[in-house]
Design a protein around this motif. Structure first.
Motif, PDB file in Angstrom:
ATOM      1  N   UNK A 286       0.849  -1.198   0.000  1.00 46.55           N
ATOM      2  CA  UNK A 286       0.000   0.000   0.000  1.00 46.55           C
ATOM      3  C   UNK A 286       0.880   1.241   0.000  1.00 46.55           C
ATOM      4  N   UNK A 287       1.435   1.591  -1.128  1.00 50.16           N
ATOM      5  CA  UNK A 287       2.386   2.705  -1.180  1.00 50.16           C
ATOM      6  C   UNK A 287       1.816   4.036  -0.685  1.00 50.16           C
ATOM      7  N   UNK A 288       0.497   4.207  -0.773  1.00 50.76           N
ATOM      8  CA  UNK A 288      -0.099   5.478  -0.345  1.00 50.76           C
ATOM      9  C   UNK A 288      -0.052   5.651   1.181  1.00 50.76           C
ATOM     10  N   UNK A 289      -0.010   4.520   1.909  1.00 49.85           N
ATOM     11  CA  UNK A 289       0.032   4.579   3.368  1.00 49.85           C
ATOM     12  C   UNK A 289       1.458   4.591   3.903  1.00 49.85           C
ATOM     13  N   UNK A 290       2.420   4.322   3.034  1.00 51.58           N
ATOM     14  CA  UNK A 290       3.813   4.241   3.478  1.00 51.58           C
ATOM     15  C   UNK A 290       4.306   5.570   4.027  1.00 51.58           C
ATOM     16  N   UNK A 291       3.844   6.664   3.412  1.00 51.27           N
ATOM     17  CA  UNK A 291       4.267   7.984   3.869  1.00 51.27           C
ATOM     18  C   UNK A 291       3.867   8.248   5.306  1.00 51.27           C
ATOM     19  N   UNK A 292       2.671   7.809   5.685  1.00 54.64           N
ATOM     20  CA  UNK A 292       2.191   7.997   7.056  1.00 54.64           C
ATOM     21  C   UNK A 292       3.026   7.184   8.042  1.00 54.64           C
ATOM     22  N   UNK A 293       3.332   5.930   7.670  1.00 55.29           N
ATOM     23  CA  UNK A 293       4.136   5.063   8.540  1.00 55.29           C
ATOM     24  C   UNK A 293       5.531   5.655   8.733  1.00 55.29           C
ATOM     25  N   UNK A 294       6.133   6.111   7.652  1.00 53.88           N
ATOM     26  CA  UNK A 294       7.477   6.677   7.739  1.00 53.88           C
ATOM     27  C   UNK A 294       7.468   8.013   8.469  1.00 53.88           C
ATOM     28  N   UNK A 295       6.330   8.713   8.425  1.00 52.14           N
ATOM     29  CA  UNK A 295       6.202   9.955   9.190  1.00 52.14           C
ATOM     30  C   UNK A 295       6.257   9.651  10.688  1.00 52.14           C
ATOM     31  N   UNK A 296       5.597   8.561  11.091  1.00 51.54           N
ATOM     32  CA  UNK A 296       5.674   8.140  12.485  1.00 51.54           C
ATOM     33  C   UNK A 296       7.102   7.773  12.869  1.00 51.54           C
TER      34      UNK A 296
END
Length: 228
Positions: A144-154
């Motif tokens: 889910x590449x669109x959610x990866x940004x949120x995970x990496x933000x955490x």
């Protein structure tokens, strides 16, 4: 392109995994020694790397000082509270790694950190969390590449906390003290004395176990050792 400390950790874990796969007994000390040997065979000048020296020594200190003491305390239930035991184990691990690397740090820098144990207590769990979030972020990016940004933000937020603690505590006026380099020799002697005491305690403990085994054998009349 890996640093020597990361290379040491990677080879050590690979050897541990290999031992498990081959169903062979192994000890952390032997695994560490094997990893160091392999690295030095392919890269002899690694011994001159400060990162390599600190990585090997700190890991060795944890294995031969912190781990046996923590196991002894846990087995004999000296500290009954799990939370207190966890905090004690973390502090002892940090202290053991710091102690064993002091001769090298003093020789290279002429300074001793007096806040390293506190700093490690505050960031050790955060470091583990940052690693796991990073790994999860990689897999999420594949699915889910669109959610990866949120995970990496955490992950970035956790890393900022780690850097904040290190910079805040490390910038204190009393964070480090300067010591003459000759102090490295006295610290080395202290470490050797500690190793000798730990070895003596281990030998005494093994002798007591052996004596109990002999008594059990006598009680069973020398027959099949049921206690095993």
């Amino acid at each position: 392109g890996f640093t020597m400390s990361m290379l040491r950790a990677g080879v050590t874990y690979l050897l541990m995994a290999l031992a498990i796969a081959l169903k062979r007994d192994s000890t952390p000390e032997n695994t560490l020694a094997a990893a160091v040997t392999i690295i030095l065979i392919f890269s002899p000048f690694a011994i001159l790397s400060l990162g390599f020296q600190l990585s090997v020594l700190s890991t060795f200190g944890i294995l031969v000082i912190a781990l046996p003491i923590t196991n002894y305390i846990r087995e004999n239930e000296i500290i009954k509270s799990k939370t207190l035991l966890t905090v004690f184990s973390m502090a002892l691990t940090s202290l053991s790694a710091t102690l064993i690397t002091l001769p090298v740090l003093i020789y290279y820098y002429g300074e001793i950190s007096i806040v390293s144990v506190i700093t490690n207590l505050l960031i050790s769990n955060a470091v583990t969390l940052a690693i796991w979030i990073g790994v999860i972020g990689v897999f999420v990016n594949l699915i889910f590449p669109y959610f990866a940004g949120f995970v990496l933000y955490l992950d970035q937020a956790v890393i900022k906390y780690i850097n904040f603690i290190i910079n805040k505590i490390g910038s204190l006026s009393f964070a480090v003290i300067e010591v003459p380099k000759i102090t490295a020799l006295f610290v080395l002697i202290l470490i050797l004395i500690i190793f000798w005491l730990l070895l003596a305690c281990k030998v005494k403990r093994d002798m007591l176990k052996l004596e109990k085994m002999r008594e059990k054998i006598k009680e069973e009349g020398g027959k099949v050792l049921k206690w095993r």
